[in-house]
Design a protein around this motif. Structure first.
Motif, PDB file in Angstrom:
ATOM      1  N   ASP A  57      -5.979   1.494   3.272  1.00  0.00           N
ATOM      2  CA  ASP A  57      -6.665   1.324   1.990  1.00  0.00           C
ATOM      3  C   ASP A  57      -7.338   2.625   1.567  1.00  0.00           C
ATOM      4  OD1 ASP A  57      -6.122  -1.410   1.669  1.00  0.00           O
ATOM      5  OD2 ASP A  57      -8.026  -2.047   2.539  1.00  0.00           O
ATOM      6  N   ILE A  58      -8.032   3.246   2.498  1.00  0.00           N
ATOM      7  CA  ILE A  58      -8.752   4.488   2.198  1.00  0.00           C
ATOM      8  C   ILE A  58      -7.776   5.624   1.909  1.00  0.00           C
ATOM      9  CG2 ILE A  58     -10.294   6.234   3.184  1.00  0.00           C
ATOM     10  CD1 ILE A  58     -11.591   3.809   4.746  1.00  0.00           C
TER      11      ILE A  58
ATOM     12  N   LYS B  94       0.822  -1.220   0.000  1.00  0.00           N
ATOM     13  CA  LYS B  94       0.000   0.000   0.000  1.00  0.00           C
ATOM     14  C   LYS B  94       0.852   1.266   0.000  1.00  0.00           C
ATOM     15  CE  LYS B  94      -4.141  -1.580  -0.060  1.00  0.00           C
ATOM     16  NZ  LYS B  94      -5.073  -1.190  -1.107  1.00  0.00           N
TER      17      LYS B  94
ATOM     18  N   THR C 218      -6.547   0.962  -5.515  1.00  0.00           N
ATOM     19  CA  THR C 218      -7.391   0.130  -4.653  1.00  0.00           C
ATOM     20  C   THR C 218      -6.933  -1.300  -4.733  1.00  0.00           C
ATOM     21  OG1 THR C 218      -8.997  -0.264  -6.405  1.00  0.00           O
ATOM     22  CG2 THR C 218      -9.424   1.631  -4.968  1.00  0.00           C
TER      23      THR C 218
ATOM     24  N   ARG D 158      -4.764   5.452   0.786  1.00  0.00           N
ATOM     25  CA  ARG D 158      -4.121   5.247  -0.505  1.00  0.00           C
ATOM     26  C   ARG D 158      -5.069   5.596  -1.646  1.00  0.00           C
ATOM     27  NH1 ARG D 158       0.707   3.056  -2.918  1.00  0.00           N
ATOM     28  NH2 ARG D 158       0.423   3.812  -5.027  1.00  0.00           N
ATOM     29  N   GLU D 159      -6.321   5.180  -1.532  1.00  0.00           N
ATOM     30  CA  GLU D 159      -7.300   5.503  -2.584  1.00  0.00           C
ATOM     31  C   GLU D 159      -7.458   7.017  -2.714  1.00  0.00           C
ATOM     32  OE1 GLU D 159     -11.818   4.426  -4.063  1.00  0.00           O
ATOM     33  OE2 GLU D 159     -11.050   3.506  -2.219  1.00  0.00           O
TER      34      GLU D 159
END
Length: 167
Positions: A155-156, A28, A165, A158-159
């Motif tokens: 995750d969020i 990530k 994703t 990085r998005e």
């Protein structure tokens, strides 16, 4: 992830999932610039590099200082020396240094997690009172939930940073 003959082995499951989460964190963070690593896109204000530093110290606090009672300086260095303080970086903190520490933590975890999962944490590190010592199994579940929660947050982040994703 694990060979069929190890799928029921709780110790190996703990260790395999911890390895998976460490590798996911590394994936990530790959490709982010230093500015992206140090910048928050979230109202709470943490950056991806701060989260990585927190994971390094969280695992040390629970397995090395907590279970094994190994002394180490500044167990809360990820939060300015304050338990539950906001995460923070030193100007000298780098992605490479923190990923090296994360990987070393994984190797040390494998050395620590060899005995009875029902064994209680040693007195003298994080736990100084007989009655408050959790078992190794409890500590491993706690560390796993910390990783799962923070990998989801990453995750969020990085998005939001670049649209990437996926696991």
């Amino acid at each position: 992830m694990l060979p069929d003959d190890q799928l029921g082995d709780t110790r190996e499951l703990h260790l395999a999932w911890l390895d998976f989460y460490r590798e996911t964190v590394e994936r990530k963070l790959a490709g982010l610039t230093d500015a992206e690593l140090r910048t928050s896109r979230l109202p709470s204000g943490w950056s991806p590099l701060e989260l990585l530093k927190h994971l390094v110290y969280m695992e040390r606090r629970w397995l090395r200082w907590g279970f094994a009672a190994e002394p180490f300086g500044q167990p809360f260095a990820d939060s300015g020396g304050i338990d539950d303080g906001p995460w923070q970086l030193e100007p000298s903190d780098t992605l490479d240094e923190l990923l090296t520490a994360l990987r070393a933590g994984g190797l040390r975890a494998r050395e620590i997690v060899t005995g009875d999962l029902t064994a209680k944490a040693a007195i003298g590190g994080r736990f100084g009172v007989e009655g408050e010592r959790p078992t190794l199994n409890w500590i491993l579940f706690h560390v796993l939930q910390e990783y799962a929660r923070h990998v989801g947050q990453l995750d969020i982040a990085r998005e939001l940073a670049d649209g990437a994703t996926g696991e």
